[in-house]
Motif scaffolding. Structure first.
Motif, PDB file in Angstrom:
ATOM      1  N   GLY A 128     -16.718 -49.907 -89.370  1.00  0.00           N
ATOM      2  CA  GLY A 128     -16.341 -50.504 -90.687  1.00  0.00           C
ATOM      3  C   GLY A 128     -15.626 -51.826 -90.294  1.00  0.00           C
ATOM      4  O   GLY A 128     -15.351 -52.119 -89.085  1.00  0.00           O
ATOM      5  N   PHE A 129     -14.881 -52.404 -91.420  1.00  0.00           N
ATOM      6  CA  PHE A 129     -13.806 -53.486 -91.220  1.00  0.00           C
ATOM      7  C   PHE A 129     -12.759 -52.947 -90.225  1.00  0.00           C
ATOM      8  O   PHE A 129     -12.191 -53.949 -89.598  1.00  0.00           O
ATOM      9  CB  PHE A 129     -13.523 -54.051 -92.642  1.00  0.00           C
ATOM     10  CG  PHE A 129     -12.437 -55.160 -92.541  1.00  0.00           C
ATOM     11  CD1 PHE A 129     -12.656 -56.494 -92.227  1.00  0.00           C
ATOM     12  CD2 PHE A 129     -11.074 -54.642 -92.800  1.00  0.00           C
ATOM     13  CE1 PHE A 129     -11.899 -57.350 -92.105  1.00  0.00           C
ATOM     14  CE2 PHE A 129     -10.167 -55.542 -92.406  1.00  0.00           C
ATOM     15  CZ  PHE A 129     -10.537 -57.022 -92.513  1.00  0.00           C
ATOM     16  N   ARG A 130     -12.175 -51.846 -90.446  1.00  0.00           N
ATOM     17  CA  ARG A 130     -11.106 -51.509 -89.668  1.00  0.00           C
ATOM     18  C   ARG A 130     -11.414 -51.669 -87.997  1.00  0.00           C
ATOM     19  O   ARG A 130     -10.568 -52.012 -87.284  1.00  0.00           O
ATOM     20  CB  ARG A 130     -10.662 -50.109 -90.061  1.00  0.00           C
ATOM     21  CG  ARG A 130     -10.104 -50.005 -91.411  1.00  0.00           C
ATOM     22  CD  ARG A 130      -9.692 -48.660 -91.783  1.00  0.00           C
ATOM     23  NE  ARG A 130      -9.178 -48.676 -92.986  1.00  0.00           N
ATOM     24  CZ  ARG A 130      -7.958 -47.757 -93.624  1.00  0.00           C
ATOM     25  NH1 ARG A 130      -7.531 -46.942 -92.701  1.00  0.00           N
ATOM     26  NH2 ARG A 130      -7.606 -47.937 -94.831  1.00  0.00           N
ATOM     27  N   GLY A 131     -12.722 -50.883 -87.851  1.00  0.00           N
ATOM     28  CA  GLY A 131     -13.091 -51.120 -86.412  1.00  0.00           C
ATOM     29  C   GLY A 131     -13.224 -52.388 -85.936  1.00  0.00           C
ATOM     30  O   GLY A 131     -12.732 -52.744 -84.691  1.00  0.00           O
ATOM     31  N   LEU A 143      -5.315 -50.381 -87.998  1.00  0.00           N
ATOM     32  CA  LEU A 143      -5.181 -49.658 -89.443  1.00  0.00           C
ATOM     33  C   LEU A 143      -5.511 -48.216 -89.740  1.00  0.00           C
ATOM     34  O   LEU A 143      -5.182 -47.630 -90.408  1.00  0.00           O
ATOM     35  CB  LEU A 143      -5.861 -50.325 -90.396  1.00  0.00           C
ATOM     36  CG  LEU A 143      -5.857 -52.070 -90.454  1.00  0.00           C
ATOM     37  CD1 LEU A 143      -6.624 -52.503 -91.578  1.00  0.00           C
ATOM     38  CD2 LEU A 143      -4.225 -52.155 -90.698  1.00  0.00           C
ATOM     39  N   GLY A 144      -6.030 -47.585 -88.553  1.00  0.00           N
ATOM     40  CA  GLY A 144      -6.418 -46.289 -88.413  1.00  0.00           C
ATOM     41  C   GLY A 144      -7.797 -45.983 -88.927  1.00  0.00           C
ATOM     42  O   GLY A 144      -8.321 -46.865 -89.601  1.00  0.00           O
ATOM     43  N   PRO A 145      -8.553 -44.881 -88.698  1.00  0.00           N
ATOM     44  CA  PRO A 145      -9.692 -44.689 -89.292  1.00  0.00           C
ATOM     45  C   PRO A 145      -9.696 -44.690 -90.796  1.00  0.00           C
ATOM     46  O   PRO A 145      -8.548 -44.125 -91.492  1.00  0.00           O
ATOM     47  CB  PRO A 145      -9.748 -43.360 -88.771  1.00  0.00           C
ATOM     48  CG  PRO A 145      -9.163 -43.205 -87.518  1.00  0.00           C
ATOM     49  CD  PRO A 145      -7.877 -43.769 -87.871  1.00  0.00           C
ATOM     50  N   SER A 146     -10.834 -45.174 -91.518  1.00  0.00           N
ATOM     51  CA  SER A 146     -10.796 -44.827 -93.059  1.00  0.00           C
ATOM     52  C   SER A 146     -11.051 -43.297 -93.168  1.00  0.00           C
ATOM     53  O   SER A 146     -11.158 -42.553 -92.450  1.00  0.00           O
ATOM     54  CB  SER A 146     -12.089 -45.671 -93.280  1.00  0.00           C
ATOM     55  OG  SER A 146     -13.332 -45.178 -92.892  1.00  0.00           O
TER      56      SER A 146
END
Length: 415
Positions: A128-131, A143-146
């Motif tokens: 996702g966007f965080r990755g 931001l850490g995993p969702s």
């Protein structure tokens, strides 16, 4: 009386030789009331000094040195405990520092080693966007995993749990064509993906089962050497290693499979005793086994399958007839001595045919959920409904997620 001159000269000479360290004198009163100077020190009794307090260390190396020094020092003789005294509230005299003992907890810290030398790192997002943000900034923004990714990681942890012993899950149904074999293949491939040890799937369908064809593809299976469960039984006494056993198996990645008999004349000849012999052999080399049963619960091998099963997957569909047969299967199990298997069964409803909106899916799920340990729905997916090769790469994310939940549920039931 006046002081003799010799004494004054001696004092002056002494002061010149020792300008910084002057001798201290005191006055002694004579018997006749006169004063006289003496050149000797007064007798001073040294006060007992307390042992040095432990010094707080700023590093674990200094703390270790202090601990070694304390352990090497000779033990002091035991003395009777002193009577408790009250410390006056007045402040200590100026110029004399008051030494207060540190609390015991602080003294313990001086000799204690740190529990970890490496800081715990924050989990890294992969999807996702965080990755994307983590990779684009080189890890500067983490931001850490969702929440969804954390759930996926938890499913993977449950599936990969280390097991002590060998376990068997039977997949059965009273009606054909509702996703029994596709569920066996999908769950088997999922177990192979996340577990450290490869799983084994056994085709015990007496009606010319197509488990291996769904895992390898019909074209590859027809080109392969036709090794079936009948060949394995014929030579089972000579198999004493995994290398020998692998000659009678097919492989779809890390999923190992035993093909069912395709000859109609002998396919229904597998007995309960023969199945138990195969199960005993498989348990020596595999910790997880899946058995794809035939339609119904009364064929020859079924009693041996249920006797050796640790838990069950009951395949069902959203059609009214499929839901009723799933309920009938659970009721039959409970009425024939398999109450624990029925109570701990996992009902898998596969939306294979996309039933019309007239069917109340929620009502079917609610009805069956109260009769089993867990109910999991597999959404409609062309990769499953076509009846051909099942591969995880061609399935929808929702379908793969459902197979992960099924795999985690059956591993949770292995105790």
């Amino acid at each position: 009386m006046p002081e003799p001159a010799d004494n004054r000269l001696a004092d002056a000479a002494t002061d010149e030789e020792q300008p910084e360290l002057r001798r201290r004198r005191y006055r002694r009163r004579n018997d006749d009331g006169s004063d006289a100077w003496t050149g000797t020190f007064p007798a001073v009794t040294p006060e007992p000094t307390a042992p040095p307090l432990p010094v707080r260390s700023s590093s674990w190396a200094e703390a270790a040195a202090v601990a070694d020094a304390l352990s090497d020092a000779p033990p002091s003789p035991a003395s009777p405990p002193a009577a408790p005294t009250r410390r006056p509230a007045a402040a200590p005299p100026s110029g004399i520092p008051e030494i207060l003992p540190e609390p015991e907890a602080r003294e313990a810290d001086a000799t204690a080693l740190p529990t970890s030398f490496v800081r715990e790192q924050k989990p890294r997002p992969k999807k996702g966007f965080r990755g994307f943000l983590y990779r684009a900034t080189g890890g500067a923004w983490n931001l850490g995993p969702s929440a969804q990714e954390r759930e996926e990681d938890e499913l993977a942890r449950r599936i990969s749990r280390q097991l002590q012993g060998s376990f068997n899950t039977a997949v059965l149904s009273l009606k054909g064509g509702i996703g029994k074999t596709s569920t066996t293949v999908g769950v088997g491939l999922t177990l192979a993906e996340f577990r450290g040890d490869p799983p084994c799937a056994i085709d015990a369908n007496p009606d010319s089962g197509d488990l291996v064809e769904r895992a390898l593809g019909e074209g590859i299976y027809q080109k392969a050497t036709p090794r079936t469960i009948t060949d394995l039984l014929r030579n089972i006494d000579s198999i004493d290693s995994l290398t020998e056993l692998s000659r009678y198996m097919h492989h779809s990645g890390r999923l190992h499979l035993i093909a069912g008999e395709q000859d109609p004349e002998v396919s229904d000849s597998l007995t309960a005793e023969e199945y138990l012999r195969i199960r005993k052999l498989i348990s020596s080399y595999y910790s997880v086994a899946l058995t794809d049963c035939g339609t119904g619960v009364t064929h020859n091998a079924m009693s041996g399958i249920l006797q050796s099963a640790d838990n069950l997957i009951i395949a069902a569909g959203y059609a009214v007839s499929g839901a009723k047969r799933a309920r009938s299967t659970l009721q039959w199990l409970a009425g024939h001595g398999y109450e624990d298997l029925a109570r701990n069964a996992i009902v898998v409803i596969t939306d294979k045919d996309e039933v019309s909106n007239r069917v109340d899916k929620d009502a079917i799920e609610e009805h069956l959920a109260g009769m089993c340990r867990q109910l999991i729905a597999v959404p409609h997916d062309r990769g499953v409904a076509d009846g051909d090769l099942v591969t995880l790469d061609h399935l929808k994310p929702e379908t793969r997620r459902a197979y992960k939940e099924i795999a985690a549920a059956i591993v949770d039931g292995y105790r």
